[in-house]
Write a protein that holds these residues in place. Structure first.
Motif, PDB file in Angstrom:
ATOM      1  N   LYS A   1       0.908  -1.297   0.059  1.00 33.16           N
ATOM      2  CA  LYS A   1      -0.092  -0.012  -0.018  1.00 33.16           C
ATOM      3  C   LYS A   1       0.897   1.343   0.147  1.00 33.16           C
ATOM      4  CE  LYS A   1      -3.868   2.134   2.508  1.00 33.16           C
ATOM      5  NZ  LYS A   1      -4.620   2.347   3.746  1.00 33.16           N
ATOM      6  N   MET A   2       0.473   2.216  -0.899  1.00 38.19           N
ATOM      7  CA  MET A   2       1.315   3.649  -0.915  1.00 38.19           C
ATOM      8  C   MET A   2       0.983   4.264   0.300  1.00 38.19           C
ATOM      9  SD  MET A   2       3.137   3.665  -3.960  1.00 38.19           S
ATOM     10  CE  MET A   2       3.227   5.496  -4.476  1.00 38.19           C
ATOM     11  N   LYS A   3       1.945   4.858   0.881  1.00 37.86           N
ATOM     12  CA  LYS A   3       1.789   5.871   1.983  1.00 37.86           C
ATOM     13  C   LYS A   3       1.413   7.082   1.522  1.00 37.86           C
ATOM     14  CE  LYS A   3       4.594   5.615   5.385  1.00 37.86           C
ATOM     15  NZ  LYS A   3       5.563   5.562   6.620  1.00 37.86           N
ATOM     16  N   GLU A   4       0.693   7.831   1.766  1.00 35.72           N
ATOM     17  CA  GLU A   4       0.408   9.355   1.157  1.00 35.72           C
ATOM     18  C   GLU A   4       0.447  10.241   2.380  1.00 35.72           C
ATOM     19  OE1 GLU A   4      -3.428  11.719  -0.294  1.00 35.72           O
ATOM     20  OE2 GLU A   4      -3.261   9.562  -1.272  1.00 35.72           O
ATOM     21  N   HIS A   5       1.424  11.319   2.191  1.00 33.92           N
ATOM     22  CA  HIS A   5       1.638  12.506   2.909  1.00 33.92           C
ATOM     23  C   HIS A   5       0.615  13.664   2.482  1.00 33.92           C
ATOM     24  CE1 HIS A   5       5.029  10.369   4.658  1.00 33.92           C
ATOM     25  NE2 HIS A   5       4.977   9.864   3.355  1.00 33.92           N
ATOM     26  N   LEU A   6      -0.013  14.397   3.225  1.00 34.54           N
ATOM     27  CA  LEU A   6      -0.939  15.758   3.026  1.00 34.54           C
ATOM     28  C   LEU A   6       0.049  16.672   3.492  1.00 34.54           C
ATOM     29  CD1 LEU A   6      -3.418  16.705   1.718  1.00 34.54           C
ATOM     30  CD2 LEU A   6      -4.477  16.596   4.333  1.00 34.54           C
ATOM     31  N   LEU A   7       0.283  17.697   2.809  1.00 33.33           N
ATOM     32  CA  LEU A   7       1.139  18.873   3.067  1.00 33.33           C
ATOM     33  C   LEU A   7       0.366  20.358   2.576  1.00 33.33           C
ATOM     34  CD1 LEU A   7       4.708  18.018   1.809  1.00 33.33           C
ATOM     35  CD2 LEU A   7       3.628  17.306   4.058  1.00 33.33           C
ATOM     36  N   LYS A   8       0.113  21.208   3.628  1.00 33.79           N
ATOM     37  CA  LYS A   8      -0.406  22.595   3.325  1.00 33.79           C
ATOM     38  C   LYS A   8       0.540  23.215   3.060  1.00 33.79           C
ATOM     39  CE  LYS A   8      -3.341  26.113   5.072  1.00 33.79           C
ATOM     40  NZ  LYS A   8      -4.509  26.492   6.192  1.00 33.79           N
ATOM     41  N   ILE A   9       0.849  23.953   1.686  1.00 34.22           N
ATOM     42  CA  ILE A   9       1.748  24.790   1.562  1.00 34.22           C
ATOM     43  C   ILE A   9       1.185  26.328   1.364  1.00 34.22           C
ATOM     44  CG2 ILE A   9       3.737  25.276  -0.102  1.00 34.22           C
ATOM     45  CD1 ILE A   9       4.054  22.875   1.666  1.00 34.22           C
ATOM     46  N   LEU A  10       1.700  27.320   1.957  1.00 36.73           N
ATOM     47  CA  LEU A  10       1.114  28.494   1.686  1.00 36.73           C
ATOM     48  C   LEU A  10       2.061  29.284   0.406  1.00 36.73           C
ATOM     49  CD1 LEU A  10       0.909  29.917   5.313  1.00 36.73           C
ATOM     50  CD2 LEU A  10      -0.845  29.062   4.005  1.00 36.73           C
ATOM     51  N   ILE A  11       1.262  30.197  -0.137  1.00 38.49           N
ATOM     52  CA  ILE A  11       2.053  30.836  -1.247  1.00 38.49           C
ATOM     53  C   ILE A  11       1.749  32.383  -0.970  1.00 38.49           C
ATOM     54  CG2 ILE A  11       2.563  31.284  -3.877  1.00 38.49           C
ATOM     55  CD1 ILE A  11       3.058  28.313  -2.862  1.00 38.49           C
ATOM     56  N   ILE A  12       2.681  33.283  -0.525  1.00 31.41           N
ATOM     57  CA  ILE A  12       2.388  34.435  -0.050  1.00 31.41           C
ATOM     58  C   ILE A  12       3.240  35.446  -0.796  1.00 31.41           C
ATOM     59  CG2 ILE A  12       1.295  33.604   2.214  1.00 31.41           C
ATOM     60  CD1 ILE A  12       3.967  34.376   3.727  1.00 31.41           C
ATOM     61  N   GLY A  13       3.215  36.647  -0.454  1.00 35.03           N
ATOM     62  CA  GLY A  13       3.927  37.971  -1.260  1.00 35.03           C
ATOM     63  C   GLY A  13       2.810  38.992  -1.458  1.00 35.03           C
ATOM     64  N   ASP A  14       3.348  40.174  -1.991  1.00 28.29           N
ATOM     65  CA  ASP A  14       2.552  41.132  -2.720  1.00 28.29           C
ATOM     66  C   ASP A  14       1.714  40.707  -3.793  1.00 28.29           C
ATOM     67  OD1 ASP A  14       3.543  42.658  -0.686  1.00 28.29           O
ATOM     68  OD2 ASP A  14       4.728  44.095  -1.870  1.00 28.29           O
ATOM     69  N   GLY A  15       0.825  41.520  -4.113  1.00 27.98           N
ATOM     70  CA  GLY A  15       0.079  41.232  -5.234  1.00 27.98           C
ATOM     71  C   GLY A  15       0.732  41.407  -6.659  1.00 27.98           C
ATOM     72  N   ASN A  16       0.305  40.966  -7.629  1.00 27.90           N
ATOM     73  CA  ASN A  16       1.058  40.991  -9.010  1.00 27.90           C
ATOM     74  C   ASN A  16       2.625  40.594  -9.071  1.00 27.90           C
ATOM     75  OD1 ASN A  16      -1.111  42.338 -10.072  1.00 27.90           O
ATOM     76  ND2 ASN A  16      -0.868  44.316  -8.857  1.00 27.90           N
ATOM     77  N   VAL A  17       2.997  39.796  -7.973  1.00 34.52           N
ATOM     78  CA  VAL A  17       4.327  39.336  -8.292  1.00 34.52           C
ATOM     79  C   VAL A  17       4.299  37.949  -9.025  1.00 34.52           C
ATOM     80  CG1 VAL A  17       5.113  40.393  -6.207  1.00 34.52           C
ATOM     81  CG2 VAL A  17       4.113  38.123  -6.116  1.00 34.52           C
ATOM     82  N   GLY A  18       2.932  37.155  -9.286  1.00 34.94           N
ATOM     83  CA  GLY A  18       3.040  36.017 -10.194  1.00 34.94           C
ATOM     84  C   GLY A  18       2.706  34.755  -9.263  1.00 34.94           C
ATOM     85  N   LYS A  19       2.296  34.977  -8.048  1.00 36.64           N
ATOM     86  CA  LYS A  19       1.817  33.640  -7.109  1.00 36.64           C
ATOM     87  C   LYS A  19       0.548  32.787  -8.025  1.00 36.64           C
ATOM     88  CE  LYS A  19       0.453  36.055  -3.613  1.00 36.64           C
ATOM     89  NZ  LYS A  19       0.479  37.510  -4.076  1.00 36.64           N
ATOM     90  N   SER A  20      -0.486  33.423  -8.324  1.00 34.46           N
ATOM     91  CA  SER A  20      -1.411  32.633  -9.067  1.00 34.46           C
ATOM     92  C   SER A  20      -0.709  32.118 -10.247  1.00 34.46           C
ATOM     93  CB  SER A  20      -2.633  33.579  -9.483  1.00 34.46           C
ATOM     94  OG  SER A  20      -3.113  33.949  -8.155  1.00 34.46           O
ATOM     95  N   SER A  21       0.004  32.541 -11.104  1.00 34.30           N
ATOM     96  CA  SER A  21       0.604  32.120 -12.457  1.00 34.30           C
ATOM     97  C   SER A  21       1.650  30.945 -11.715  1.00 34.30           C
ATOM     98  CB  SER A  21       1.011  33.166 -13.348  1.00 34.30           C
ATOM     99  OG  SER A  21       2.242  33.943 -12.740  1.00 34.30           O
ATOM    100  N   PHE A  22       2.253  31.125 -10.893  1.00 35.51           N
ATOM    101  CA  PHE A  22       3.105  30.151 -10.485  1.00 35.51           C
ATOM    102  C   PHE A  22       2.366  28.854  -9.968  1.00 35.51           C
ATOM    103  CE2 PHE A  22       5.071  28.060  -6.673  1.00 35.51           C
ATOM    104  CZ  PHE A  22       6.298  27.795  -7.192  1.00 35.51           C
TER     105      PHE A  22
END
Length: 212
Positions: A6-27
């Motif tokens: 059985k595959m072991k699965e890890h769940l990771l919550k990762i934040l993407i933060i910074g000013d607006g218009n720096v490219g976070k959503s496109s990243f």
């Protein structure tokens, strides 16, 4: 026939933060879907995406990406969104020095509101985005010094347009998160019914070069 492990699965919550218009959503879109869109609507509050990584023959990692709005009026809500996060990307536009300067405020806000079980800071990578553009407003040696002074485990120059260091940056962050989780609780105690909680994996690949 021998049953498959059985595959072991890890769940990771990762934040993407910074000013607006720096490219976070496109990243995030490039990382999750492998596509680059030139136009994005402004994130309001938070956007949520998931990517499954087949980490090894026995392990999978489900990465939850929380793309937070960069506008100042949303800062008061960050405590809600930071809860349960185990890693973070702080991003700035390398052609915009003001977005670089506010990375210190984002990192301080993060450190005040999110922490590891031992009270330490969650692992955080600093990304200098839009590095395909020639007019860098922040030199690499200044970014390196800032990285060391503010508790980032490393930094990378990224370009969503050119798909530069997108997967590499996230892999480096996931490796750091899993490594820290493993070191914090290498031998979890038995529960009352004698069942061991899930252990984090031992990493087979060495992490990317650290700035610190």
């Amino acid at each position: 026939m021998r049953a498959a492990n059985k595959m072991k699965e890890h769940l990771l919550k990762i934040l993407i933060i910074g000013d607006g218009n720096v490219g976070k959503s496109s990243f995030v879109h490039r990382y999750v879907h492998g596509q680059f869109n030139r136009t994005y609507k402004m994130t309001v509050g938070v956007d949520f995406s998931v990517k499954m990584l087949h980490w090894s023959d026995k392990e999978k990692v489900r990465v939850q990406l929380w793309d937070l709005a960069g506008q100042e009026r949303f800062i008061s809500m960050t405590r809600i969104y930071y809860k349960g996060a185990v890693g973070c990307v702080v991003m700035f536009d390398v052609t915009d020095s003001s977005s670089f300067l506010t990375c210190r405020l984002w990192k301080q806000d993060l450190d005040n509101k999110a922490m590891l079980p031992n009270g330490g800071s969650i692992p955080c990578i600093l990304l200098a985005n839009k590095s395909d553009l020639p007019e860098w407003a922040v030199p690499a040696d200044r970014i390196e010094a800032f990285c060391k002074a503010n508790g980032f485990f490393t930094w990378m120059a990224t370009s969503v347009k050119d798909n530069k260091n997108i997967d590499e940056a996230m892999r480096s962050l996931v490796e750091e998160v899993l490594s820290i989780q493993s070191s914090l609780d290498p031998l979890p105690p038995k529960t009352e019914d004698g069942v061991h909680p899930e252990q984090e994996p031992q990493l087979g690949n060495s992490a990317e070069k650290s700035c610190c």
